[in-house]
Design a protein around this motif. Structure first.
Motif, short mmCIF file in Angstrom:
data_model
loop_
_atom_site.label_atom_id
_atom_site.label_comp_id
_atom_site.label_asym_id
_atom_site.label_seq_id
_atom_site.Cartn_x
_atom_site.Cartn_y
_atom_site.Cartn_z
N LYS A 1 64.96 44.54 18.82
CA LYS A 1 64.20 44.59 17.56
C LYS A 1 64.87 45.47 16.50
CE LYS A 1 59.76 43.65 19.68
NZ LYS A 1 59.29 42.45 19.05
N GLY A 2 66.00 46.10 16.89
CA GLY A 2 66.74 46.90 15.92
C GLY A 2 66.55 48.40 16.04
N ILE A 3 65.85 48.85 17.07
CA ILE A 3 65.69 50.30 17.30
C ILE A 3 66.80 50.69 18.28
CG2 ILE A 3 64.17 52.16 18.04
CD1 ILE A 3 61.80 50.26 17.52
N ILE A 4 67.89 51.19 17.73
CA ILE A 4 69.08 51.42 18.53
C ILE A 4 69.42 52.91 18.64
CG2 ILE A 4 71.56 50.93 18.68
CD1 ILE A 4 70.84 48.28 17.15
N VAL A 5 69.28 53.63 17.53
CA VAL A 5 69.64 55.05 17.49
C VAL A 5 68.46 55.87 16.99
CG1 VAL A 5 72.11 54.59 17.15
CG2 VAL A 5 70.62 54.86 15.16
N GLN B 1 52.49 53.87 14.33
CA GLN B 1 52.06 52.74 13.50
C GLN B 1 53.15 52.31 12.54
OE1 GLN B 1 49.15 51.00 13.93
NE2 GLN B 1 50.15 49.59 12.53
N GLN B 2 53.86 53.29 11.95
CA GLN B 2 54.96 52.96 11.03
C GLN B 2 56.09 52.24 11.77
OE1 GLN B 2 55.47 57.03 9.68
NE2 GLN B 2 54.99 56.43 7.57
N ILE B 3 56.35 52.65 12.99
CA ILE B 3 57.39 52.00 13.79
C ILE B 3 56.96 50.56 14.09
CG2 ILE B 3 58.55 51.98 16.04
CD1 ILE B 3 58.41 55.09 15.94
N LYS B 4 55.70 50.36 14.46
CA LYS B 4 55.19 49.02 14.74
C LYS B 4 55.31 48.12 13.50
CE LYS B 4 51.28 48.38 16.71
NZ LYS B 4 49.87 48.50 17.18
N ASP B 5 54.95 48.69 12.34
CA ASP B 5 55.01 47.91 11.09
C ASP B 5 56.44 47.56 10.70
OD1 ASP B 5 52.26 48.15 11.00
OD2 ASP B 5 52.25 49.75 9.47
N LYS B 6 57.34 48.50 10.90
CA LYS B 6 58.73 48.33 10.48
C LYS B 6 59.48 47.35 11.39
CE LYS B 6 62.88 51.00 9.39
NZ LYS B 6 63.48 52.33 9.29
#
Length: 171
Positions: free
Chosen positions: A147-151, A165-170
């Motif tokens: 999903k693009g969460i790499i670093v 919540q911000q991580i879920k939205d992003k």
């Protein structure tokens, strides 16, 4: 190794001072002109630059590169570039049988010390396949990667850690 460096430095000093007694320390001569030196070559810096060029290849990760695959064999699933962002102790353990990787890590750590980042967490620290981040060694975090969460920096915005919540939205 140090003997060779001293011999090369001696040759440069001999050339600079026309085989006469040096009037200035070599460390002063190798300073940039902007800092009052003569910009004489610093063999130590040339060596570090050569090693950093080699480390750059770890990020390019060319699948056709034979040496990259050979160097990473001892690391299992951990990518070479991840070595730069794990604790020196774990990196040393992973590279104990590979003198080339060990020397690259020593150069990297020296640069981080010079830059004042020795004990800082980098925003480029990988989350997936990172032995210092145990959840990153589990299969579940591969979903984050897809999903693009790499670093670590992917979990931040404007220098602040995002809420769940911000991580879920992003992502």
């Amino acid at each position: 190794k140090k003997k060779k460096k001293r011999k090369l430095n001696s040759a440069i000093i001999s050339f600079t001072w026309h085989k006469k007694r040096p009037r200035l320390r070599y460390s002063f001569l190798s300073l940039p002109r902007s800092r009052g030196g003569l910009a004489a070559p610093s063999l130590k810096n040339y060596q570090l630059a050569a090693q950093l060029k080699y480390i750059l290849e770890w990020f390019i990760d060319d699948p056709k590169s034979i040496w990259l695959s050979c160097e990473s064999l001892s690391l299992g699933t951990i990518p070479l570039r991840n070595l730069l962002y794990i604790s020196p102790e774990k990196a040393a353990a992973l590279t104990k049988d590979n003198i080339i990787l060990r020397n690259m890590l020593v150069a990297w750590q020296q640069i981080r010390r010079w830059e004042g980042h020795e004990n800082c967490l980098s925003l480029l620290t990988p989350l997936h396949e990172n032995p210092d981040f145990l959840p990153g060694l589990q299969a579940g975090l591969a979903t984050w990667k897809s999903k693009g969460i790499i670093v670590v920096g992917d979990l931040m915005q404007d220098g602040v850690v995002l809420s769940f919540q911000q991580i879920k939205d992003k992502f």
